[in-house]
Design a protein around this motif. Structure first.
Motif, short mmCIF file in Angstrom:
data_model
loop_
_atom_site.label_atom_id
_atom_site.label_comp_id
_atom_site.label_asym_id
_atom_site.label_seq_id
_atom_site.Cartn_x
_atom_site.Cartn_y
_atom_site.Cartn_z
N ASP A 98 0.83 -1.21 0.00
CA ASP A 98 0.00 0.00 0.00
C ASP A 98 0.86 1.25 0.00
OD1 ASP A 98 -2.31 -1.51 0.03
OD2 ASP A 98 -2.41 -1.57 2.23
N ALA A 99 1.96 1.20 0.74
CA ALA A 99 2.86 2.36 0.80
C ALA A 99 3.51 2.61 -0.55
CB ALA A 99 3.92 2.14 1.87
N ILE A 100 3.94 1.56 -1.21
CA ILE A 100 4.56 1.70 -2.53
C ILE A 100 3.56 2.24 -3.54
CG2 ILE A 100 5.59 0.42 -4.44
CD1 ILE A 100 6.71 -1.53 -2.33
N ARG A 101 2.33 1.75 -3.47
CA ARG A 101 1.29 2.24 -4.38
C ARG A 101 0.99 3.72 -4.12
NH1 ARG A 101 -2.23 -1.06 -3.05
NH2 ARG A 101 -1.84 -2.69 -4.59
N ALA A 102 0.99 4.11 -2.85
CA ALA A 102 0.73 5.50 -2.50
C ALA A 102 1.84 6.44 -2.98
CB ALA A 102 0.56 5.64 -0.98
N MET A 103 3.05 5.90 -3.11
CA MET A 103 4.18 6.69 -3.59
C MET A 103 4.15 6.87 -5.11
SD MET A 103 7.18 5.06 -1.19
CE MET A 103 8.48 5.95 -2.04
N GLY A 104 3.19 6.24 -5.79
CA GLY A 104 3.04 6.45 -7.22
C GLY A 104 3.62 5.37 -8.10
N SER A 105 4.01 4.22 -7.53
CA SER A 105 4.56 3.13 -8.34
C SER A 105 3.48 2.56 -9.26
CB SER A 105 5.12 2.03 -7.44
OG SER A 105 6.24 2.47 -6.72
N SER A 106 3.86 2.19 -10.47
CA SER A 106 2.92 1.63 -11.43
C SER A 106 2.58 0.19 -11.05
CB SER A 106 3.52 1.66 -12.83
OG SER A 106 4.69 0.86 -12.89
N SER B 21 2.71 -2.46 -12.95
CA SER B 21 3.71 -3.39 -13.47
C SER B 21 4.94 -3.44 -12.57
CB SER B 21 4.12 -2.99 -14.89
OG SER B 21 4.66 -1.67 -14.92
N ARG B 22 5.34 -2.29 -12.04
CA ARG B 22 6.50 -2.26 -11.14
C ARG B 22 6.19 -2.99 -9.83
NH1 ARG B 22 11.15 0.64 -10.33
NH2 ARG B 22 11.76 1.01 -8.17
N ILE B 23 4.99 -2.79 -9.30
CA ILE B 23 4.61 -3.47 -8.07
C ILE B 23 4.55 -4.98 -8.29
CG2 ILE B 23 2.74 -3.79 -6.41
CD1 ILE B 23 2.02 -0.85 -6.82
N ILE B 24 3.98 -5.40 -9.42
CA ILE B 24 3.82 -6.82 -9.70
C ILE B 24 5.17 -7.52 -9.87
CG2 ILE B 24 3.01 -8.48 -11.42
CD1 ILE B 24 0.59 -6.68 -11.84
N PHE B 25 6.02 -6.97 -10.74
CA PHE B 25 7.25 -7.67 -11.10
C PHE B 25 8.40 -7.44 -10.11
CE2 PHE B 25 5.06 -7.33 -15.22
CZ PHE B 25 5.09 -8.67 -15.59
#
Length: 299
Positions: free
Chosen positions: A193-201, A203-207
């Motif tokens: 959730d923190a990574i997503r809140a920082m604006g990561s796409s 695809s970046r979160i998945i891989f």
């Protein structure tokens, strides 16, 4: 003045390297405690070596026909005897390891790639995408694996390539379900959730963050599935829908000698024992990997 910069640039990779070494060392220690897993690994390694160096290890040409020497029992000249065409059974078993291991590994790899992709997409996005993918997997799982493989090979034609495709096809739902479940657990973690809140796409979160965390069950399932793939490939070849003669293949060797079980049992006995040993090896090694990669086993 440059001394602090030198210290800063050299300590980071050293720490990273030492951490990686410690993790691999801990994994090896857990694996080494499982003696059955080491036996399985040794069996797999032996057959891999036989497959790679078959031309150097096999005493005879596996396709060499010598009718005067047909159906000879094991002897000093032919350690495992000869088949009904006078071909050396030991040489055919050694070369057959190439076919069986190739089919097992490639079909598992192909099925895992597609299944992992579908599983991650279904688990990460959920909702309609998840429903469509999982219903597709349910349809495939409704058919027994060997029957599905028979249908696919019957449509595509009998060949080693088509056997790989058929076995990979019914491996997809197994990997997809395993990865979907792991993805559902990982994506709920707070750091995601923190990574997503920082604006990561996505695809970046998945891989970069989800896939590395679901690799353990993928590795274990792949090792176990290779054994199943070898059995299925042998069954298809036994039925005449797999690797075609005169290429040596363990299932085809069983089929060639099935009418000689009473008069020359060695023709079918040794290929059957070989399949049994390889399958046991992969299963023991897979069970050991599952225990070694289990997070609860980590200290």
């Amino acid at each position: 003045m440059s001394q602090p910069q030198i210290e800063t640039t050299t300590t980071v990779p050293i720490r990273h390297q030492s951490g990686t070494i410690r993790r691999w060392s801990a994994f090896y220690k857990r694996l080494a405690k499982n003696k059955a897993a080491l036996v399985g690994a040794a069996i797999v390694l032996v057959f891999v070596i036989l497959a790679i160096f078959a031309p150097l290890i096999a005493p005879y040409d596996p396709k060499l026909v010598d009718m005067p020497k047909k159906l000879q029992t094991p002897s000093a000249e032919h350690w495992l005897g000869t088949d009904e065409m006078g071909r050396d059974i030991l040489s055919r078993l050694i070369f057959g390891a190439r076919v069986s291991l190739t089919v097992g590994v490639l079909s598992t790899l192909l099925g895992a790639i597609i299944g992992v992709f579908l599983g991650i997409v279904a688990g990460y996005y959920g909702r309609a995408i998840d429903s469509v993918i999982m219903r597709f997997c349910d349809v495939l799982l409704a058919f027994p694996g060997i029957l599905l493989a028979l249908a696919i090979v019957s449509i595509l034609g009998a060949s080693t390539t088509n056997v790989i495709i058929a076995i990979a096809f019914f491996a997809i739902p197994t990997f997809a379900r395993i990865v979907r479940g792991s993805t559902l657990s990982v994506k709920k973690l707070e750091y995601i959730d923190a990574i997503r809140a920082m604006g990561s796409s996505d695809s970046r979160i998945i891989f970069k963050h989800i896939l590395p965390n679901v690799l353990s069950p993928i590795i274990v399932q792949s090792t176990l599935y290779i054994a199943s793939a070898i059995i299925t490939a042998s069954a298809l070849s036994f039925l005449g829908l797999g690797t075609q003669p005169p290429t040596p293949e363990w299932g085809a060797m069983l089929s060639d000698g099935r009418h000689l079980v009473r008069s020359s049992p060695h023709v079918t006995l040794f290929p059957g024992i070989t399949i049994l040993i390889v399958v046991i090896g992969f299963n023991l090694f897979g069970d050991g990997l599952r225990d070694a990669l289990d997070p609860k086993a980590k200290k």
